[in-house]
Design a protein around this motif. Structure first.
Motif, short mmCIF file in Angstrom:
data_model
loop_
_atom_site.label_atom_id
_atom_site.label_comp_id
_atom_site.label_asym_id
_atom_site.label_seq_id
_atom_site.Cartn_x
_atom_site.Cartn_y
_atom_site.Cartn_z
N LEU B 113 -23.19 -9.66 17.30
CA LEU B 113 -21.80 -9.66 16.86
C LEU B 113 -21.22 -8.24 16.92
O LEU B 113 -20.17 -7.97 16.35
CB LEU B 113 -21.67 -10.24 15.45
CG LEU B 113 -22.14 -11.69 15.28
CD1 LEU B 113 -21.96 -12.14 13.83
CD2 LEU B 113 -21.41 -12.64 16.22
N GLY B 114 -21.90 -7.34 17.59
CA GLY B 114 -21.41 -5.97 17.76
C GLY B 114 -21.37 -5.26 16.43
O GLY B 114 -22.33 -5.30 15.67
N GLU B 115 -20.23 -4.62 16.15
CA GLU B 115 -20.14 -3.84 14.92
C GLU B 115 -20.18 -4.71 13.67
O GLU B 115 -20.44 -4.22 12.58
CB GLU B 115 -18.87 -2.99 14.94
CG GLU B 115 -19.04 -1.75 15.81
CD GLU B 115 -17.72 -1.08 16.14
OE1 GLU B 115 -17.42 -0.07 15.49
OE2 GLU B 115 -17.02 -1.56 17.03
N ALA B 116 -19.95 -6.02 13.82
CA ALA B 116 -20.03 -6.91 12.66
C ALA B 116 -21.48 -7.21 12.26
O ALA B 116 -21.73 -7.75 11.19
CB ALA B 116 -19.29 -8.21 12.94
N GLY B 117 -22.43 -6.87 13.13
CA GLY B 117 -23.84 -7.03 12.76
C GLY B 117 -24.58 -8.00 13.65
O GLY B 117 -24.10 -8.40 14.71
N PRO B 118 -25.79 -8.41 13.21
CA PRO B 118 -26.61 -9.30 14.04
C PRO B 118 -26.05 -10.72 14.10
O PRO B 118 -25.32 -11.15 13.21
CB PRO B 118 -27.97 -9.28 13.34
CG PRO B 118 -27.71 -8.83 11.95
CD PRO B 118 -26.47 -8.00 11.98
N ALA B 119 -26.41 -11.42 15.17
CA ALA B 119 -26.05 -12.83 15.32
C ALA B 119 -27.16 -13.64 14.64
O ALA B 119 -28.22 -13.87 15.20
CB ALA B 119 -25.94 -13.18 16.81
N SER B 120 -26.88 -14.07 13.41
CA SER B 120 -27.95 -14.61 12.55
C SER B 120 -28.49 -15.96 12.99
O SER B 120 -29.68 -16.23 12.86
CB SER B 120 -27.45 -14.73 11.11
OG SER B 120 -27.10 -13.46 10.61
N ARG B 121 -27.60 -16.83 13.50
CA ARG B 121 -28.08 -18.17 13.92
C ARG B 121 -28.96 -18.03 15.16
O ARG B 121 -29.94 -18.75 15.32
CB ARG B 121 -26.90 -19.10 14.19
CG ARG B 121 -26.10 -19.54 12.97
CD ARG B 121 -26.96 -20.21 11.91
NE ARG B 121 -27.42 -19.25 10.93
CZ ARG B 121 -28.56 -19.37 10.25
NH1 ARG B 121 -29.36 -20.38 10.43
NH2 ARG B 121 -28.92 -18.45 9.38
N PHE B 122 -28.59 -17.13 16.06
CA PHE B 122 -29.42 -16.81 17.22
C PHE B 122 -30.78 -16.30 16.74
O PHE B 122 -31.83 -16.80 17.16
CB PHE B 122 -28.70 -15.76 18.09
CG PHE B 122 -29.58 -15.04 19.07
CD1 PHE B 122 -30.03 -15.67 20.22
CD2 PHE B 122 -29.93 -13.70 18.85
CE1 PHE B 122 -30.84 -14.99 21.14
CE2 PHE B 122 -30.72 -13.02 19.76
CZ PHE B 122 -31.18 -13.67 20.90
N GLY B 123 -30.78 -15.32 15.86
CA GLY B 123 -32.03 -14.75 15.37
C GLY B 123 -32.92 -15.80 14.73
O GLY B 123 -34.12 -15.90 15.04
N ALA B 124 -32.33 -16.61 13.85
CA ALA B 124 -33.12 -17.63 13.14
C ALA B 124 -33.70 -18.64 14.12
O ALA B 124 -34.85 -19.08 13.99
CB ALA B 124 -32.24 -18.32 12.09
#
Lengths: 247, 311
Positions: B113-124
């Motif tokens: 998500l760039g500056e908004a942070g990690p893509a959590s659903r992808f990571g999980a």
């Protein structure tokens, strides 16, 4: 003049961009500190190097889509690029993918981006990772997004030259595949660097202190260069450099 | 009124080959390839109906004309088993499709998500193994699409050798420089032809021509895809090809399968010179999507709730 950690890192990186071999610096996404350093170096050197910020508007020269920066690097038109890593090891291998056993890693990060290509094609890659800890600087990375060194039968004009962290500047010897400590941040020590590095490095008998930001450069950073930074990184320019530009 | 709405049909497969990859020439040139005029559809729901389960779906990068309204419609439709290809990276769209259970395989250089942070659903999803991850690197994805553009089955690319990306890619091959020019070993990247690609744009005309500005990767995606679905802010009467200035930034209509108007169709992401990204909304997504429950609530509010409001 007092200065922040980010201002110190900007002036430290800028000094690595002030040699004649640096004609074109490209900066990837969400990299305000390297971006600001490149713009500062350009101001100090009177217009050189070219600076291409891929997420800028007027500061982004690429007009042929996402592939152009890679094609330009493959053609040898980009002299400096910045890469980081979730983990970096003593052979300058970079991991941007995750920790633990691949593919169902313990902690997944975003991915390798263009590192597996830019690391091979850009002659002066500067590794930039502010956090200097054994969590980052590991004996061996869990996943190699991009290798630090290559066999002689692999065409590789590019690779790592420097590593900049909040504690120190290191250089990388590609023939030996080893980092060497160049200078240590004011107020920090060689022991601190070694304690927080999970691999062996070369340490000269005397290690210089990284210079503090020069007053005139801090002044530039907080004025005209800051305005240029704000074009691409408005929040960073406001919060770190105190430069606010009306939208 | 839509001119024609086809029911989705599964893409053709080459002889025992992975869908969307080999025998791309036969597929793009086959009778099923849509050579007719661009279909003008009523809305994103009708476009979403053109995305079959199991399709290899190409997504543009976060900064470039992402059709978020169409992505939300694809989620509402409940499409399954997608193989998403980020060109070369993506964030919000990929993360939402993964979190909503639409995705079987993710092929990417990065999802963030760039500056908004990690893509959590992808990571999980990667950590749990609920999606299959195919790691790539940006220029390899561009190269795979360029091979299809040129009608060749593969294309060489420098770098990559010695990476674990290559180690886990049994579809990539390493050969010695076949020209004998002393280049050494080099990687061959097989062509990729997405079954469906989706993009948003500020402007189209009545002939299916779509303005893409300097975002030329959208042209590469369009050239390589079998079906291209486009949403636009506005449809104008004057042809984009009438002036050389706009023609140079235009994707010709013969690549465009179907098109529908969707105002604010990239929101909450930005559209250059039209609207800025809604950073507060993207930050809210980043925060809420850290947990599955939070993500589901977000989806109810912004994807399914939006549909109810429209009906």
């Amino acid at each position: 003049m007092s200065y922040s950690r980010d201002e110190f890192l900007i002036t430290t990186i800028a000094r690595l961009l002030e040699t004649d071999d640096v004609r074109h610096v490209a900066v990837g996404a969400a990299s305000p500190i390297p971006g600001a350093a490149a713009l500062l170096a350009r101001k100090v050197r009177g217009g050189m190097p070219r600076v291409s910020l891929i997420h800028g508007k007027a500061t982004n020269p690429f007009c042929d889509g996402g592939r152009e920066i890679f094609d330009a690097a493959g053609q040898g038109r980009i002299d400096v690029f910045f890469l980081g890593g979730v983990q970096i090891d003593g052979q300058a291998n970079l991991n941007l993918v995750g920790t633990g056993e691949y593919p169902t890693v313990d902690k997944r990060f975003s991915g390798s981006f263009g590192s597996a290509f830019m690391y091979f094609t850009v002659p002066k890659v500067i590794l930039f990772r502010p956090e200097h800890s054994r969590r980052v600087f590991v004996p061996k990375v869990d996943f190699i997004s991009a290798p630090g060194v290559s066999d002689p039968d692999v065409h590789r004009p590019g690779g790592p030259k420097f590593l900049v962290t909040e504690l120190c500047v290191m250089s990388f010897d590609r023939d030996r595949g080893r980092f060497k400590l160049e200078s240590v941040t004011p107020g920090r020590t060689v022991e601190e660097v070694l304690d927080n590095t999970g691999f062996e490095i070369d340490v000269p008998e005397t290690v210089a202190e990284t210079p503090a930001p020069e007053e005139e450069r801090l002044a530039l950073l907080r004025s005209s260069v800051g305005v240029e930074v704000a074009d691409t990184y408005p929040a960073f320019a406001k919060d770190v450099l105190g430069v606010e530009v009306a939208a | 009124m839509p001119l024609c709405v086809e029911s989705p049909s599964p893409p053709e497969r080459g002889r025992g080959q992975v869908r969307g990859r080999r025998f791309f020439r036969a597929q793009i040139g086959s009778p099923s390839y849509n050579r007719r005029m661009t279909n003008y559809l009523n809305d994103v729901e009708e476009l979403a109906a053109q995305v079959p389960d199991g399709a290899l779906l190409a997504l543009p990068p976060e900064y470039s004309f992402v059709p978020m309204a169409l992505v939300r419609a694809i989620i509402r439709r409940g499409v399954k088993d997608l193989h998403i290809l980020t060109v070369p990276i993506n964030g919000l769209a990929a993360d939402m499709l993964i979190g909503a259970g639409c995705v079987k395989t993710v092929e990417c250089a990065a999802v963030s998500l760039g500056e908004a942070g990690p893509a959590s659903r992808f990571g999980a999803a990667v950590e749990s193994g609920s999606v299959k991850i195919i790691d790539s690197t940006c220029p390899a994805i561009h190269t795979a699409l360029q091979a299809t553009e040129k009608g060749v089955p593969f294309m060489p690319l420098g770098g990559i050798i010695g990476s674990d990306i290559l180690r886990y890619r049994d579809d990539w091959k390493v050969v010695d420089d076949p020209m004998g020019e002393g280049h050494g070993r080099i990687v061959l990247i097989p062509a990729i032809s997405p079954d469906v690609a989706i993009i948003h744009s500020p402007l189209a005309d009545r002939d299916g021509n779509v303005w893409i500005g300097r975002r030329r990767e959208l042209a590469t995606i369009a050239h390589a895809a079998k079906t291209l679905l486009v949403t636009v802010e506005k449809i104008q009467d004057e042809s984009l090809l009438a002036s050389e200035a706009t023609a140079a930034a235009t994707l010709p209509g013969f690549y465009v399968t179907a098109l529908a108007q969707a105002e604010m169709g990239a929101k909450p992401l930005g559209l250059v010179e039209h609207y800025a990204p809604d950073h507060d909304e993207i930050a809210a997504y980043a925060r809420e999507s850290r947990t599955e429950e939070g993500f589901n609530a977000y989806l109810q509010r912004t994807v399914f709730g939006a549909q109810e409001a429209a009906e």
